[in-house]
Design a protein around this motif. Structure first.
Motif, PDB file in Angstrom:
ATOM      1  N   PHE A  10      -7.591  11.255  12.467  1.00 24.32           N
ATOM      2  CA  PHE A  10      -6.807  10.064  12.154  1.00 24.32           C
ATOM      3  C   PHE A  10      -5.728  10.432  11.135  1.00 24.32           C
ATOM      4  CE2 PHE A  10      -5.738   6.256   9.828  1.00 24.32           C
ATOM      5  CZ  PHE A  10      -5.564   5.330  10.844  1.00 24.32           C
TER       6      PHE A  10
ATOM      7  N   THR B 120      -9.357  12.738   8.822  1.00 27.06           N
ATOM      8  CA  THR B 120     -10.743  12.834   9.272  1.00 27.06           C
ATOM      9  C   THR B 120     -11.103  14.208   9.853  1.00 27.06           C
ATOM     10  OG1 THR B 120     -10.157  11.920  11.424  1.00 27.06           O
ATOM     11  CG2 THR B 120     -10.842  10.361   9.733  1.00 27.06           C
TER      12      THR B 120
ATOM     13  N   VAL C 213       2.543  -0.488  14.403  1.00 26.86           N
ATOM     14  CA  VAL C 213       1.598  -0.642  13.297  1.00 26.86           C
ATOM     15  C   VAL C 213       1.831   0.525  12.349  1.00 26.86           C
ATOM     16  CG1 VAL C 213      -0.818  -0.707  12.590  1.00 26.86           C
ATOM     17  CG2 VAL C 213      -0.119  -1.859  14.685  1.00 26.86           C
ATOM     18  N   PRO C 214       2.627   0.305  11.295  1.00 22.98           N
ATOM     19  CA  PRO C 214       2.902   1.418  10.385  1.00 22.98           C
ATOM     20  C   PRO C 214       1.718   1.670   9.457  1.00 22.98           C
ATOM     21  CG  PRO C 214       4.203  -0.529   9.777  1.00 22.98           C
ATOM     22  CD  PRO C 214       3.307  -0.925  10.905  1.00 22.98           C
ATOM     23  N   ARG C 215       1.159   2.875   9.533  1.00 25.89           N
ATOM     24  CA  ARG C 215       0.104   3.256   8.587  1.00 25.89           C
ATOM     25  C   ARG C 215       0.743   3.764   7.292  1.00 25.89           C
ATOM     26  NH1 ARG C 215      -2.234   4.001   4.987  1.00 25.89           N
ATOM     27  NH2 ARG C 215      -4.275   4.945   4.559  1.00 25.89           N
TER      28      ARG C 215
ATOM     29  N   ILE D 163       0.672   4.076  14.163  1.00 24.39           N
ATOM     30  CA  ILE D 163      -0.611   4.471  14.769  1.00 24.39           C
ATOM     31  C   ILE D 163      -0.929   3.671  16.029  1.00 24.39           C
ATOM     32  CG2 ILE D 163      -1.646   5.382  12.657  1.00 24.39           C
ATOM     33  CD1 ILE D 163      -3.169   2.710  12.395  1.00 24.39           C
ATOM     34  N   SER D 164      -0.175   2.628  16.276  1.00 26.07           N
ATOM     35  CA  SER D 164      -0.416   1.866  17.503  1.00 26.07           C
ATOM     36  C   SER D 164       0.161   2.598  18.712  1.00 26.07           C
ATOM     37  CB  SER D 164       0.208   0.484  17.383  1.00 26.07           C
ATOM     38  OG  SER D 164       0.088  -0.204  18.594  1.00 26.07           O
ATOM     39  N   ASP D 165       1.360   3.120  18.560  1.00 28.62           N
ATOM     40  CA  ASP D 165       1.994   3.848  19.666  1.00 28.62           C
ATOM     41  C   ASP D 165       1.809   5.352  19.546  1.00 28.62           C
ATOM     42  OD1 ASP D 165       3.259   1.635  21.162  1.00 28.62           O
ATOM     43  OD2 ASP D 165       4.213   1.303  19.231  1.00 28.62           O
ATOM     44  N   GLU D 166       1.114   5.765  18.487  1.00 28.14           N
ATOM     45  CA  GLU D 166       0.825   7.184  18.254  1.00 28.14           C
ATOM     46  C   GLU D 166       2.089   8.025  18.243  1.00 28.14           C
ATOM     47  OE1 GLU D 166      -2.310   8.290  20.955  1.00 28.14           O
ATOM     48  OE2 GLU D 166      -3.814   7.302  19.708  1.00 28.14           O
TER      49      GLU D 166
ATOM     50  N   ARG E 204       0.835  -5.583   7.746  1.00 28.43           N
ATOM     51  CA  ARG E 204       1.223  -4.292   8.311  1.00 28.43           C
ATOM     52  C   ARG E 204       2.680  -4.317   8.796  1.00 28.43           C
ATOM     53  NH1 ARG E 204      -3.672  -5.615   8.843  1.00 28.43           N
ATOM     54  NH2 ARG E 204      -3.313  -6.866  10.711  1.00 28.43           N
TER      55      ARG E 204
ATOM     56  N   HIS F 213     -11.187  11.431  -1.547  1.00 26.58           N
ATOM     57  CA  HIS F 213     -12.616  11.471  -1.872  1.00 26.58           C
ATOM     58  C   HIS F 213     -12.951  12.600  -2.842  1.00 26.58           C
ATOM     59  CE1 HIS F 213     -13.871   9.081   1.983  1.00 26.58           C
ATOM     60  NE2 HIS F 213     -12.981   8.464   1.249  1.00 26.58           N
TER      61      HIS F 213
ATOM     62  N   ILE G 207       0.811  -1.225   0.000  1.00 28.07           N
ATOM     63  CA  ILE G 207       0.000   0.000   0.000  1.00 28.07           C
ATOM     64  C   ILE G 207       0.846   1.277   0.000  1.00 28.07           C
ATOM     65  CG2 ILE G 207      -2.092  -0.995   0.976  1.00 28.07           C
ATOM     66  CD1 ILE G 207      -1.178   0.038   3.714  1.00 28.07           C
TER      67      ILE G 207
ATOM     68  N   ASN H  62     -11.767  17.050   1.054  1.00 24.28           N
ATOM     69  CA  ASN H  62     -12.725  16.065   1.551  1.00 24.28           C
ATOM     70  C   ASN H  62     -12.080  15.086   2.530  1.00 24.28           C
ATOM     71  OD1 ASN H  62     -15.396  16.264  -0.201  1.00 24.28           O
ATOM     72  ND2 ASN H  62     -13.676  16.789  -1.483  1.00 24.28           N
ATOM     73  N   PHE H  63     -11.131  14.313   2.026  1.00 27.13           N
ATOM     74  CA  PHE H  63     -10.547  13.255   2.850  1.00 27.13           C
ATOM     75  C   PHE H  63      -9.099  13.070   2.388  1.00 27.13           C
ATOM     76  CE2 PHE H  63     -10.241   8.812   4.437  1.00 27.13           C
ATOM     77  CZ  PHE H  63     -10.813   8.981   5.683  1.00 27.13           C
TER      78      PHE H  63
END
Lengths: 310, 424
Positions: A188, A206, A145-147, A162-165, A118, A251, A100, A232-233
């Protein structure tokens, strides 16, 4: 005697100073507005005898000479050369689950984010060596968790965990360097970017906004204001060689241009299926020479553009 | 002593002068006859004379100052109001909403004071249109039904809404509450009683948010729990997720994020984590509680709120598009995002339930799958050789400003995108 009550020479001097000051402040922002992005071509497949079409590509990494596509639904990375604006596909597919995000470092090592597991996979261009990126000496990460992630000119790896922010910063060997906590009271975060000075940028999808943290800063601050009125997004962020900020408005099917001061400067392109239009675009890569590569996900293609000064 | 008396005298003089001058000003502005203020209006507006016999009369009317609110000649506003109805009450009542209020009653914020108050006179204190909670129920009908019908009612709620809520705004609390939760609850509930402690398994819930389990407006579940209760809560098995009640952090979770939930929902979560496309909030720091409430909820599946509002927390742009839409798409309008999407994750794009958009649409629009424009994998989209024609080639499923949410304002304009030979 008032300032404007002097002789003609005095008045002219004042007017000249005012005009020079105007030019001084106006030229940079004017130039930022004048960037024109011209359509070059579209890549639909791997250009091999079977002509396997790209399927929902979500990532693209680029230099001025080559680019790598995360061909998401075909579970592979596809390499292309880009010499003299001529696209030619490489012969080797690099298998990876649902890639991704894709990045390349200065030594040509390819990094792909496996969307299903992930994890970030490191691999050589010929596919001979592969290993998962595992941060060493990381004091914060419980279960990364790498976004998304990006690689800077010094091959440092910036991971949006995003897991450990946090944004986790590693050297090219995967050793922990430092981390920056994600902003609180936000939405997010989907992506990040790094400029030549080491400033890290984050995009909030978001609650649309862009945050920045200068090199060595220990926290992010909001750069934009009222961005939700214009996009939008936004899910992806990229910087051009001048430091201008581009958001991929997923979006809205467009690129949103943001000034260095956080001001919204306008949209480029729009929603659709024809060339120069985007349908749920995913990732933008801008090469040093000003070529724009867009992973036009739901159009199952990569579109290439060139930036030109008007 | 003398000094204090002098102050009162001066204040009285100032008020008298103000009233005299304000009435005088009205008389002067409209060139009214001597003593005509108010009385003149009542000569025609006879109904008001009757109304003024009510026990509570708005003070300007009682003083005959009709021009405080109305312009007797012309106005840009209804009822010859002197200024917009949204702001006229604030001319005098400017302290109704504190400057830094944490929550404001929607009608107050919108200046719709007359939804609760009669601007002239009323049988009720504060010129209210109805007495007590009956006035609140005029708008909050669903809540009224719940309060009246719930098997386990909350006595203060049945008595009067204003026992817990402010009518206009709350300076420091959400939901117009008079005090914070649990502070408000602790005014009546004694938490040091043995029964209370036993029922709460010795957890120091007096420091927690009571409304995460209990429906303060009443419920048909025992102990006024919300109608949908998480099994460990129903069985009072708090330790399944939380640390020991005697520990230094009794409310700490045994594992972070979704890992706490994994202990029971292992199969489902493992399945989700193996999908090609995950809904990202599931794997962030908060995990499952981004959408679900872990104790009890009025919503099925322990959702934090109704699905449409919940999804719109992040996808506000999508909801806004639907709200602007000329043609509403029923699953979205009805808040059933799960009709097309799998909210945890999926192997398909847009975390859709099925790979084929056509198959999803066919759940409701079966006829269109075989008696329509050619669609499906055999028909390449003329605009893009890598995609085939399907429902979303012409329709923006979440809605737009065009009828049937097609991408262009007319069908002709849409069709010629592909059928270029017919372009005029």
């Amino acid at each position: 005697m008032s300032v404007f009550g002097g002789n003609l020479m005095g008045k002219l001097s004042i007017l000249t100073i005012i005009m020079l000051l105007n030019c001084f402040f106006a030229i940079p922002s004017f130039a930022e507005n004048l960037l024109k992005i011209k359509y070059l071509q579209t890549v639909y497949d791997d250009e091999r005898p079977t002509q396997t079409g790209l399927s929902h590509p979500e990532g693209v990494a680029c230099t001025d000479d080559y680019f790598v596509v995360a061909d998401t639904d075909n579970n592979r990375l596809v390499q292309y050369t880009f010499a003299d604006k001529v696209v030619k596909a490489g012969e080797v597919d690099l298998p990876i689950n649902t890639p991704i995000v894709v990045q390349v470092n200065s030594k040509g090592v390819i990094y792909g984010l496996d969307g299903r597991d992930r994890r970030i996979l490191k691999l050589k261009a010929d596919g001979t060596e592969q290993e998962y990126l595992s941060p060493k000496g990381n004091p914060v990460s419980r279960k990364m968790v790498p976004r998304s992630f990006k690689i800077d000119k010094n091959d440092k790896v910036y991971i949006l965990d995003i897991s450990d922010e946090v944004v986790l910063i590693l050297d090219s060997a995967g050793n922990y360097l430092r981390h920056i906590p994600l902003p609180e009271q936000s939405g997010f975060f989907s992506d990040l970017a790094v400029d030549k000075q080491g400033t890290v940028f984050l995009v909030d999808s978001t609650e649309p906004g862009v945050y920045s943290a200068a090199q060595d800063a220990d926290k992010f601050t909001l750069l934009t204001k009222g961005l939700e009125e214009y996009v939008n997004f936004p899910t992806n962020i990229a910087l051009d060689s001048r430091g201008s900020i581009y958001l991929v408005d997923k979006h809205g099917g467009s690129l949103a241009l943001i000034g260095r001061d956080g001001s919204f400067l306008g949209h480029r392109f729009g929603y659709g299926w024809k060339e120069s239009q985007f349908y749920y675009p995913a990732q933008l890569c801008i090469s040093e020479g000003g070529y724009f590569f867009v992973a036009d996900r739901s159009n199952s293609r990569i579109q290439i553009f060139a930036a030109e000064e008007e | 002593m003398k000094l204090r008396n002098t102050k009162y005298v001066l204040l009285l003089v100032a008020v008298s002068v103000f009233l005299t001058f304000s009435l005088g000003w009205a008389q002067k502005e409209f060139k009214l006859k001597e003593g005509a203020t108010g009385n003149l209006c009542l000569q025609c507006h006879e109904g008001l004379q009757e109304k003024m016999k009510k026990p509570f009369v708005h003070s300007p009317l009682a003083e005959g100052d009709c021009t405080g609110c109305h312009n007797p000649h012309t106005s840009n506003y209804e009822m010859l109001m002197a200024s917009p109805k949204e702001s006229i009450c604030y001319t005098c009542h400017d302290s109704v909403v504190p400057a830094e209020a944490k929550s404001v009653h929607k009608v107050v914020a919108e200046g719709e004071c007359i939804l609760c108050h009669d601007p002239h006179a009323s049988d009720n204190k504060f010129n209210l249109l109805k007495k007590g909670s009956e006035l609140c129920y005029e708008c909050h009908q669903q809540l009224a039904d719940q309060i009246k019908e719930s098997k386990y009612g909350h006595p203060p709620v049945r008595e009067d809404c204003l026992g817990c809520h402010e009518a206009h705004a709350s300076n420091s609390n959400t939901h117009l509450l008079k005090d914070s939760v649990p502070g408000l609850c602790l005014e009546c509930h004694e938490t040091d009683k043995a029964t209370f402690k036993k029922l709460h398994r010795d957890y120091p819930v007096e420091q927690a948010d009571c409304t995460s389990c209990h429906d303060t407006h009443g419920s048909s579940e025992a102990a006024m729990l919300y109608n949908n209760v998480h099994e460990p809560v129903a069985k009072r098995n708090c330790e399944r997720c939380h640390a020991d009640p005697a520990s230094s952090q009794p409310f700490a979770l045994k594992a972070p994020g979704s890992e706490t939930c994994l202990a029971c929902h292992y199969e489902m979560i493992t399945d989700v984590l193996n999908q090609n496309h995950i809904h990202w909030p599931i794997v962030d720091k908060k995990g499952c509680v981004n959408c679900h409430t872990p104790h009890a909820s009025p919503e099925k599946k322990l959702l934090q709120k109704p699905m449409l509002g919940l999804c719109a927390t992040c996808h506000a742009d999508t909801l806004a598009r639907q709200e602007r839409a000329t043609t509403k798409h029923p699953p979205i309008a009805e808040g059933d995002c799960g009709a097309c999407h799998l909210p945890h994750g999926s192997d398909n794009q847009f975390i859709l339930k099925e790979d084929s958009v056509i198959d999803i649409c066919a759940d409701c629009h079966e006829w269109q799958t075989h008696s329509t424009h050619p669609i499906g994998p055999d028909y390449t989209d003329p605009r893009n050789k890598n995609v085939t024609v399907q429902c979303m080639s012409c329709h923006r499923t979440h809605g737009n400003e065009n009828k049937m949410f097609i991408y262009f304002s007319t069908a002709n304009e849409l069709c010629v995108q592909c059928h270029v030979g017919f372009r005029r």
